[in-house]
Design a protein around this motif. Sequence first.
Motif, short mmCIF file in Angstrom:
data_model
loop_
_atom_site.label_atom_id
_atom_site.label_comp_id
_atom_site.label_asym_id
_atom_site.label_seq_id
_atom_site.Cartn_x
_atom_site.Cartn_y
_atom_site.Cartn_z
N VAL A 137 -4.82 -47.91 -13.03
CA VAL A 137 -5.37 -47.58 -14.43
C VAL A 137 -6.63 -46.59 -14.14
O VAL A 137 -7.38 -46.83 -13.31
CB VAL A 137 -5.72 -48.93 -15.27
CG1 VAL A 137 -4.37 -49.78 -15.48
CG2 VAL A 137 -6.88 -49.76 -14.58
N PRO A 138 -6.78 -45.80 -15.06
CA PRO A 138 -8.13 -45.18 -14.92
C PRO A 138 -9.38 -45.87 -15.00
O PRO A 138 -9.53 -46.91 -15.99
CB PRO A 138 -7.99 -44.05 -16.18
CG PRO A 138 -6.55 -44.11 -16.42
CD PRO A 138 -6.16 -45.51 -16.30
N GLY A 139 -10.48 -45.38 -14.57
CA GLY A 139 -11.47 -45.88 -14.91
C GLY A 139 -11.99 -47.17 -14.38
O GLY A 139 -12.98 -47.87 -14.59
N ALA A 140 -11.29 -47.89 -13.38
CA ALA A 140 -11.44 -48.83 -12.80
C ALA A 140 -12.28 -48.90 -11.40
O ALA A 140 -12.27 -47.79 -10.76
CB ALA A 140 -10.05 -49.86 -12.30
N ILE A 164 -5.77 -42.69 5.51
CA ILE A 164 -5.22 -42.33 3.99
C ILE A 164 -6.13 -40.99 3.29
O ILE A 164 -5.28 -40.14 2.86
CB ILE A 164 -5.36 -43.58 2.86
CG1 ILE A 164 -4.74 -44.61 3.61
CG2 ILE A 164 -4.91 -43.33 1.65
CD1 ILE A 164 -4.77 -46.09 2.97
N VAL A 165 -7.26 -41.16 3.57
CA VAL A 165 -8.04 -39.90 2.66
C VAL A 165 -8.82 -39.17 3.63
O VAL A 165 -9.58 -38.16 2.91
CB VAL A 165 -9.22 -40.89 1.74
CG1 VAL A 165 -8.54 -41.46 0.65
CG2 VAL A 165 -10.25 -41.68 2.49
N GLY A 166 -8.53 -39.38 4.76
CA GLY A 166 -9.37 -38.33 5.81
C GLY A 166 -10.73 -38.93 6.31
O GLY A 166 -11.22 -39.75 5.59
N LEU A 167 -11.04 -38.50 7.21
CA LEU A 167 -12.53 -39.12 7.94
C LEU A 167 -13.58 -38.81 7.18
O LEU A 167 -14.51 -39.89 7.14
CB LEU A 167 -12.75 -38.64 9.43
CG LEU A 167 -13.95 -39.16 10.16
CD1 LEU A 167 -13.70 -40.66 10.24
CD2 LEU A 167 -13.89 -38.23 11.41
N GLU A 184 -11.61 -40.94 -9.26
CA GLU A 184 -11.98 -40.21 -8.15
C GLU A 184 -11.11 -40.62 -6.95
O GLU A 184 -10.72 -39.75 -6.10
CB GLU A 184 -13.42 -40.61 -7.62
CG GLU A 184 -13.77 -40.15 -6.33
CD GLU A 184 -15.28 -40.47 -5.93
OE1 GLU A 184 -15.87 -39.80 -4.84
OE2 GLU A 184 -16.03 -41.19 -6.70
N ALA A 185 -10.62 -41.80 -6.99
CA ALA A 185 -9.64 -42.22 -5.70
C ALA A 185 -8.56 -41.39 -5.78
O ALA A 185 -7.85 -41.07 -4.88
CB ALA A 185 -9.43 -43.96 -5.86
N TYR A 186 -8.10 -41.18 -6.96
CA TYR A 186 -6.75 -40.17 -7.41
C TYR A 186 -7.02 -39.08 -6.76
O TYR A 186 -6.09 -38.49 -6.23
CB TYR A 186 -6.30 -40.23 -8.87
CG TYR A 186 -5.27 -39.32 -9.13
CD1 TYR A 186 -3.91 -39.72 -8.75
CD2 TYR A 186 -5.64 -38.33 -9.72
CE1 TYR A 186 -2.78 -38.67 -8.98
CE2 TYR A 186 -4.53 -37.30 -9.82
CZ TYR A 186 -3.27 -37.69 -9.71
OH TYR A 186 -2.45 -36.77 -10.06
N GLU A 187 -8.28 -38.48 -7.02
CA GLU A 187 -8.45 -36.99 -6.57
C GLU A 187 -8.39 -36.76 -5.06
O GLU A 187 -8.04 -35.84 -4.51
CB GLU A 187 -9.91 -36.55 -7.06
CG GLU A 187 -9.80 -36.44 -8.48
CD GLU A 187 -8.70 -35.25 -8.99
OE1 GLU A 187 -8.72 -34.47 -8.41
OE2 GLU A 187 -8.30 -35.50 -10.24
N MET A 188 -8.85 -38.05 -4.39
CA MET A 188 -9.03 -37.95 -2.83
C MET A 188 -7.50 -38.51 -2.06
O MET A 188 -7.52 -38.31 -0.92
CB MET A 188 -9.97 -38.74 -2.35
CG MET A 188 -10.12 -40.15 -2.81
SD MET A 188 -11.42 -41.47 -2.05
CE MET A 188 -13.01 -40.65 -2.68
N GLY A 189 -6.72 -38.97 -3.05
CA GLY A 189 -5.66 -39.27 -2.49
C GLY A 189 -5.30 -40.76 -2.14
O GLY A 189 -4.13 -40.99 -1.60
N LEU A 190 -6.35 -41.56 -2.51
CA LEU A 190 -5.96 -42.94 -2.31
C LEU A 190 -5.18 -43.54 -3.28
O LEU A 190 -4.35 -44.61 -3.06
CB LEU A 190 -7.41 -43.52 -2.18
CG LEU A 190 -7.53 -45.11 -2.30
CD1 LEU A 190 -7.11 -45.40 -0.68
CD2 LEU A 190 -9.01 -45.45 -2.49
#
Length: 275
Positions: A137-140, A164-167, A184-190
């Motif tokens: 969900v968004p905002g968690a 998963i997200v890079g070093l 933010e996690a979505y933007e970084m690919g997590l």
Amino acid sequence: MELKSTLYSVANGIATITLARPARMNAWTGRMHTEYRHSLEQAEADPAVRVVVVTGEGRAFCAGADMQALEGHAAKGGYDSGTTADIPTPGFGVRPEFDQNFAYHFGLTKPVIAALNGAAAGVGLVLACYADIRFAVPGAKLTTAHGRFNMPAEYGLSWLLPRIVGLARANDLLMSSRVFLTDEAYEMGLINRLVSKEDLMTEVMAYARQLADSVAPHSMAVTKRQIYVDQHRDVGSSVAEADRLLSEMVAEPDYKESVRAWLDKRKADWRWPGK
């Protein structure tokens, strides 16, 4: 096993494991870990189960280790996992590297989807990261959390998160233990997909059903194994293993059934590992 801190159900080929201590934001305990492994073991052994979904009850996914347990560690002057020697061992026996806490996910044959319905901290974030796919969900709020408690990065997260997200991003999250949001996690690919609270489980179940309906079960099991074993070997070995598997799998009945179903424009009736 009597389930006291989790729920387990199976419907339409999808096993759902729900962390169920909502009054404690599903804080992790030894009992919960034991029940979680037990449910994974049941799902692995059930040929009717094609996909596993993990989520939380209430407003959090998992707030991390139960604070009463953390206080107990301090009082004892040492760490106590709260589990016993006879804890179930799903995913064990594939590779020695996988025979460890949470790394056992890599030995499973069925995909695990984490449905983050709310906050995930510490071991809760670890659990989410060991899933193969993550909806949220968004905002968690998310956090590795360990730094504020004078603990190391937990359960191999220092190995997994950079993959998963890079070093650079992993260093930030692991060294700072800062709180960040699922956006933010979505933007970084997590996170693979952000979904509203109201639609989260509907979309997760639809995706799980798509996996179950459109991917041959043996192909899914082998592909998952390749992904995680290949993290430990070179590309040449990966190609050689893929060639070997290809030769074996095209001789299987499910390959012939897949071709027939494609030509007939119908749903395949796969039989692995047996019906």
